[in-house]
Design a protein around this motif. Structure first.
Motif, mmCIF file in Angstrom:
data_model
loop_
_atom_site.group_PDB
_atom_site.id
_atom_site.type_symbol
_atom_site.label_atom_id
_atom_site.label_comp_id
_atom_site.label_asym_id
_atom_site.label_seq_id
_atom_site.Cartn_x
_atom_site.Cartn_y
_atom_site.Cartn_z
ATOM 1 N N VAL A 199 -15.404 48.410 4.400
ATOM 2 C CA VAL A 199 -14.355 48.527 5.535
ATOM 3 C C VAL A 199 -13.324 50.647 4.711
ATOM 4 O O VAL A 199 -13.334 51.048 5.541
ATOM 5 C CB VAL A 199 -14.285 48.311 6.321
ATOM 6 N N GLY A 200 -13.005 50.327 3.841
ATOM 7 C CA GLY A 200 -11.839 51.252 3.349
ATOM 8 C C GLY A 200 -11.167 51.079 2.034
ATOM 9 O O GLY A 200 -11.520 49.714 1.432
ATOM 10 N N CYS A 201 -10.456 51.332 1.712
ATOM 11 C CA CYS A 201 -9.407 51.386 1.013
ATOM 12 C C CYS A 201 -7.879 52.010 1.313
ATOM 13 O O CYS A 201 -8.092 53.036 1.988
ATOM 14 C CB CYS A 201 -9.761 52.197 -0.641
ATOM 15 N N ILE A 202 -6.671 50.921 1.024
ATOM 16 C CA ILE A 202 -5.980 51.754 1.697
ATOM 17 C C ILE A 202 -4.852 51.811 0.109
ATOM 18 O O ILE A 202 -4.778 50.502 -0.560
ATOM 19 C CB ILE A 202 -5.044 50.332 2.681
ATOM 20 N N VAL A 203 -4.118 52.605 0.224
ATOM 21 C CA VAL A 203 -3.899 53.241 -1.201
ATOM 22 C C VAL A 203 -2.202 52.881 -0.939
ATOM 23 O O VAL A 203 -1.831 53.689 0.344
ATOM 24 C CB VAL A 203 -3.915 54.451 -2.157
ATOM 25 N N SER A 204 -1.390 52.394 -1.770
ATOM 26 C CA SER A 204 0.151 51.933 -0.858
ATOM 27 C C SER A 204 1.246 53.799 -1.219
ATOM 28 O O SER A 204 1.834 54.041 -0.985
ATOM 29 C CB SER A 204 1.230 51.543 -1.507
ATOM 30 N N HIS A 205 0.623 55.034 -2.646
ATOM 31 C CA HIS A 205 0.984 55.663 -3.109
ATOM 32 C C HIS A 205 0.360 56.448 -4.721
ATOM 33 O O HIS A 205 -1.042 55.642 -5.113
ATOM 34 C CB HIS A 205 2.757 55.550 -4.424
ATOM 35 N N GLU A 206 0.547 57.900 -4.886
ATOM 36 C CA GLU A 206 0.281 57.976 -5.804
ATOM 37 C C GLU A 206 -0.003 57.486 -7.249
ATOM 38 O O GLU A 206 -1.084 58.470 -7.799
ATOM 39 C CB GLU A 206 -0.063 59.911 -5.124
ATOM 40 N N HIS A 207 0.792 56.873 -7.665
ATOM 41 C CA HIS A 207 0.843 56.878 -9.252
ATOM 42 C C HIS A 207 -0.740 56.057 -9.550
ATOM 43 O O HIS A 207 -0.922 54.897 -9.169
ATOM 44 C CB HIS A 207 1.765 55.638 -9.382
ATOM 45 N N GLY A 208 -0.665 56.674 -10.720
ATOM 46 C CA GLY A 208 -2.562 56.451 -11.008
ATOM 47 C C GLY A 208 -2.309 54.365 -11.772
ATOM 48 O O GLY A 208 -3.799 54.336 -11.176
ATOM 49 N N ASP A 209 -1.777 53.474 -11.701
ATOM 50 C CA ASP A 209 -1.672 52.178 -11.550
ATOM 51 C C ASP A 209 -1.930 52.028 -10.061
ATOM 52 O O ASP A 209 -2.450 50.754 -9.746
ATOM 53 C CB ASP A 209 -0.564 51.165 -12.626
ATOM 54 N N HIS A 210 -2.072 52.432 -9.490
ATOM 55 C CA HIS A 210 -2.628 51.838 -8.220
ATOM 56 C C HIS A 210 -3.465 53.287 -7.210
ATOM 57 O O HIS A 210 -4.442 52.789 -6.135
ATOM 58 C CB HIS A 210 -1.353 52.750 -6.806
ATOM 59 N N ALA A 211 -3.730 54.472 -8.047
ATOM 60 C CA ALA A 211 -4.704 55.425 -7.166
ATOM 61 C C ALA A 211 -5.698 55.948 -8.698
ATOM 62 O O ALA A 211 -6.216 57.220 -8.218
ATOM 63 C CB ALA A 211 -3.967 56.673 -6.656
ATOM 64 N N LYS A 212 -5.735 55.329 -9.315
ATOM 65 C CA LYS A 212 -6.664 55.959 -10.892
ATOM 66 C C LYS A 212 -7.983 56.747 -9.817
ATOM 67 O O LYS A 212 -8.545 57.867 -10.348
ATOM 68 C CB LYS A 212 -6.878 55.111 -11.813
ATOM 69 N N SER A 213 -8.121 55.434 -9.125
ATOM 70 C CA SER A 213 -9.631 55.893 -9.012
ATOM 71 C C SER A 213 -10.232 56.701 -7.500
ATOM 72 O O SER A 213 -11.076 56.553 -6.959
ATOM 73 C CB SER A 213 -10.762 54.435 -9.035
ATOM 74 N N ILE A 214 -9.413 57.188 -6.770
ATOM 75 C CA ILE A 214 -9.074 57.261 -5.361
ATOM 76 C C ILE A 214 -10.478 58.336 -5.716
ATOM 77 O O ILE A 214 -11.288 58.156 -4.046
ATOM 78 C CB ILE A 214 -8.598 57.761 -5.070
ATOM 79 N N LYS A 215 -10.176 59.344 -6.387
ATOM 80 C CA LYS A 215 -11.971 60.567 -6.431
ATOM 81 C C LYS A 215 -12.620 60.626 -6.802
ATOM 82 O O LYS A 215 -13.802 60.075 -5.700
ATOM 83 C CB LYS A 215 -11.419 62.014 -7.041
ATOM 84 N N GLU A 216 -13.179 59.180 -7.398
ATOM 85 C CA GLU A 216 -14.668 58.404 -7.858
ATOM 86 C C GLU A 216 -15.185 57.375 -6.488
ATOM 87 O O GLU A 216 -16.155 57.661 -6.214
ATOM 88 C CB GLU A 216 -14.489 57.361 -8.802
ATOM 89 N N LEU A 217 -14.050 56.951 -5.549
ATOM 90 C CA LEU A 217 -14.376 56.032 -4.474
ATOM 91 C C LEU A 217 -14.496 57.015 -3.509
ATOM 92 O O LEU A 217 -15.956 56.816 -3.028
ATOM 93 C CB LEU A 217 -12.688 55.331 -3.894
ATOM 94 N N MET A 218 -14.362 57.981 -3.094
ATOM 95 C CA MET A 218 -14.577 58.753 -2.329
ATOM 96 C C MET A 218 -15.991 59.686 -2.497
ATOM 97 O O MET A 218 -16.618 59.736 -1.631
ATOM 98 C CB MET A 218 -13.386 60.082 -2.165
ATOM 99 N N GLU A 219 -16.105 59.555 -3.980
ATOM 100 C CA GLU A 219 -17.206 60.500 -4.603
ATOM 101 C C GLU A 219 -18.531 59.535 -3.998
ATOM 102 O O GLU A 219 -19.656 59.437 -4.177
ATOM 103 C CB GLU A 219 -16.686 60.921 -6.146
ATOM 104 N N ALA A 220 -18.248 57.720 -4.361
ATOM 105 C CA ALA A 220 -19.243 57.479 -3.727
ATOM 106 C C ALA A 220 -19.141 57.017 -2.806
ATOM 107 O O ALA A 220 -19.892 55.832 -1.836
ATOM 108 C CB ALA A 220 -18.710 55.819 -5.145
ATOM 109 N N GLY A 221 -18.930 57.426 -1.534
ATOM 110 C CA GLY A 221 -18.670 57.516 -0.658
ATOM 111 C C GLY A 221 -17.759 56.392 0.325
ATOM 112 O O GLY A 221 -18.322 55.718 1.563
ATOM 113 N N VAL A 222 -16.447 56.339 -0.364
ATOM 114 C CA VAL A 222 -15.561 54.925 0.401
ATOM 115 C C VAL A 222 -14.452 55.919 1.348
ATOM 116 O O VAL A 222 -14.098 56.945 0.234
ATOM 117 C CB VAL A 222 -14.797 54.285 -0.836
#
Length: 243
Positions: A47-70
């Motif tokens: 249903v979605g992904c919630i991300v606490s902040h931008e550091h890589g150990d929490h947001a590494k795949s943020i762009k890939e998830l969006m590209e995959a339609g999430v």
């Protein structure tokens, strides 16, 4: 509801709340392949992904998830720091506002961390009840009502860090000013009413500055609750009651 720990710690954090119909991803700080594998490659279940902040150990795949339609939900500051503000899958969320993601209700709140606009999350689902997700903060000024399950950082021990990092003052101060110690984790837990809490899951333990058995024993002794130390690959029932 099932909780899956895809990754935890400084090498990458990602946690999945999932039942037969839907799933919520909390953090995406691991390789996208690991997230896909945890979902049996069925990203449409998210249903979605919630991300606490931008550091890589929490947001590494943020762009890939969006590209995959999430759809990824994070503060405006986090999206800006990740370079994802203009992506149509980027949803800007604010503290103290409730959001509906499938059957999950998400209420973000501010935390204290060295990031652009970090958040913690209060998550509600009929199966889990109220879930507190709190990581990467030196302390929490808030208390929460009617908690049923807790996922909380216990990053380091003051005793261990003073010995191991005694000659690395900058690193020691950075950890102590941006992460939750075992003592502060216990203080935070005891500031809340734990009478209805089923599970406490300790996350983001430092590889070098923590002691898994000690942390579990100390939190169990302080709270009298079922305490689990998260490890990569952990799966457990995560329901409102143990029955």
């Amino acid at each position: 509801m099932k909780l899956t720990v895809i990754g935890t710690g400084s090498k990458g954090n990602a946690y999945l709340l999932e039942n037969e119909e839907e799933a919520l991803l909390i953090e995406c700080g691991v390789n996208i392949k690991a997230i896909k594998q945890a979902l049996d490659f069925n990203l449409r279940k998210l249903v979605g992904c919630i991300v606490s902040h931008e550091h890589g150990d929490h947001a590494k795949s943020i762009k890939e998830l969006m590209e995959a339609g999430v759809n990824v939900y994070a503060s405006a500051g986090t999206h800006k720091a990740c370079g994802t503000t203009s992506n149509h899958r980027a949803s800007m969320i604010m503290a103290d506002v409730e959001y509906q993601l499938g059957n999950f209700k998400i209420r973000p709140f501010d935390v204290r961390h060295d990031a652009a606009q970090p958040l913690g999350f209060l998550i509600n689902h009929s199966e889990t009840g109220n879930v507190l997700f709190l990581t990467d903060t030196m302390y929490s000024p808030y208390t929460f009502r009617n908690l049923n399950n807790i996922i909380i950082e216990a990053n380091y021990s003051h005793k261990v860090i003073r010995v191991k990092l005694q000659k690395m003052e900058f690193l020691k101060n950075r950890v102590m000013e941006s992460h939750m110690s075992l003592d502060e984790c216990i203080n935070c837990l005891n500031a809340n009413d734990l009478s209805q809490v089923n599970n406490i899951v300790l996350i983001h333990l430092s590889d070098g500055n923590s002691d898994e058995k000690l942390f579990k024993d100390e939190v169990t002794k302080a709270t009298g609750k079922t305490v689990t130390v998260a490890d990569n690959g952990l799966q457990m029932n995560f329901n409102k009651t143990p029955f």
